[in-house]
Design an enzyme around this catalytic site. Sequence first.
Site, PDB file in Angstrom:
ATOM      1  N   PHE A 123       0.852  -1.191   0.000  1.00 26.35           N
ATOM      2  CA  PHE A 123       0.000   0.000   0.000  1.00 26.35           C
ATOM      3  C   PHE A 123       0.883   1.235   0.000  1.00 26.35           C
ATOM      4  CE2 PHE A 123      -2.803   3.015   2.461  1.00 26.35           C
ATOM      5  CZ  PHE A 123      -3.829   3.087   1.527  1.00 26.35           C
ATOM      6  N   TRP A 156       9.020   4.609   2.504  1.00 27.84           N
ATOM      7  CA  TRP A 156       8.716   3.802   3.693  1.00 27.84           C
ATOM      8  C   TRP A 156       7.535   2.868   3.454  1.00 27.84           C
ATOM      9  CZ3 TRP A 156       8.775   8.900   6.882  1.00 27.84           C
ATOM     10  CH2 TRP A 156      10.098   9.368   6.970  1.00 27.84           C
ATOM     11  N   ILE A 157       7.510   2.240   2.286  1.00 31.77           N
ATOM     12  CA  ILE A 157       6.393   1.368   1.930  1.00 31.77           C
ATOM     13  C   ILE A 157       6.734  -0.087   2.266  1.00 31.77           C
ATOM     14  CG2 ILE A 157       4.811   0.683   0.103  1.00 31.77           C
ATOM     15  CD1 ILE A 157       4.778   3.712   0.919  1.00 31.77           C
ATOM     16  N   THR A 158       5.947  -0.682   3.126  1.00 27.95           N
ATOM     17  CA  THR A 158       6.203  -2.049   3.590  1.00 27.95           C
ATOM     18  C   THR A 158       5.874  -3.073   2.510  1.00 27.95           C
ATOM     19  OG1 THR A 158       5.661  -1.341   5.839  1.00 27.95           O
ATOM     20  CG2 THR A 158       5.719  -3.711   5.428  1.00 27.95           C
ATOM     21  N   GLU A 364       1.752   3.768  10.600  1.00 30.00           N
ATOM     22  CA  GLU A 364       0.288   3.788  10.475  1.00 30.00           C
ATOM     23  C   GLU A 364      -0.361   4.796  11.417  1.00 30.00           C
ATOM     24  OE1 GLU A 364      -1.937   0.245   9.691  1.00 30.00           O
ATOM     25  OE2 GLU A 364      -0.105  -0.871   9.277  1.00 30.00           O
TER      26      GLU A 364
END
Length: 380
Positions: A123, A156-158, A364
Amino acid sequence: MNFELTKEQQMVREMVKDFAKKEIAPHAEHVDQTGEFPMQTFKKMGELGLMGIPFPEEYGGSGGDTISYALAVEEVGKACGSTGLSYAAAVSLGASPLYYFGTEEQKQTHLTPLASGTALGSFGLTEPNAGSDAGGTQTKAISNGDEYVINGEKCWITNASYARTVIVTAVTGKNKDGKNIISALIVPTDTPGLTITSPYDKMGVRGSNTAEILLEDVRVPAANLLGDPTKGFKQFLYTLDGGRISIAALAVGIAQAALDASLAYAKERKQFGQPISSFQAIQFKLADMAMEIDLARQMVLKAAWLKDHNRPFTKEAAYAKLFASEMATRACNQAIQIHGGSGYMKEYGVERMLRDAKLMEIGEGTSEIQRLVIARQLLK
């Protein structure tokens, strides 16, 4: 009011607990030290049905509920914070938006591989200049006939480096008030113009992939627009609400691991001729840790229950995320103190737990953002 888990929920918890103990925990130290993404572990998790717990069987899921999923996240996180984070992100962020907002075709095409565990999702929300201010998104998607052309940058996208698809938020126009319309688009990671790198050297959750995404004239079909194009902002807020339940569950798992390690060490370690567990100073620390962990767990379960019953859960998800994340940092810090000098050594693992736990207060939605969310819910 019933505080008992259903038989199905208990079965899920025991199954995941057993799997995590055998397949995840033994690799936690290696994953942290090397920063290697545990791909083989995720393949096994997919085969076991863990990647699709909260999704219907018709889309490759297991047909479970949010409570079962939260219990699973806790158990995975207890075994390894890195694996727990990537698991939570894959399900809550990578797959859930497809289930809640996708068309039937989008679900069959993109959700099914994720829910069945044959692929991972990601996401793409955060940008260099749009962190807590998610509405400040600068990535743009311009409509061009039967497709969208996307340009922008995400950070910083997991899981992005290992994902089959990335759901990207982008500005697609302006409303009548002149404010940006933010939409979400499904972008396969093999799309030309999409570049994914992982340049980060993180403090904790080191085995969870964190990537930077560059989108340069990335073209996707208009059919890849996810949900209502004018409600992308509300859609990702709902997505984050659900994600906060899983992050809270992960925080509980990490804290529980710290407590378990502390209990074992306190019973074994002797000073002044007796186990340190006999000293009131240590007992008070253990009592506080256990109390706060149980309180956080109940917050997680309540938020998950509300979500399962289609009731508003924004405030309760923020409660759980805020309290559980800050609690986990406190618990892990106390675990190190209980271990003394040994707690500062990598071989004992509790210092890793503290490094992993800290992210729960940031990712988050920071603790400060959670307090804003709660206050706005109270005052509206």
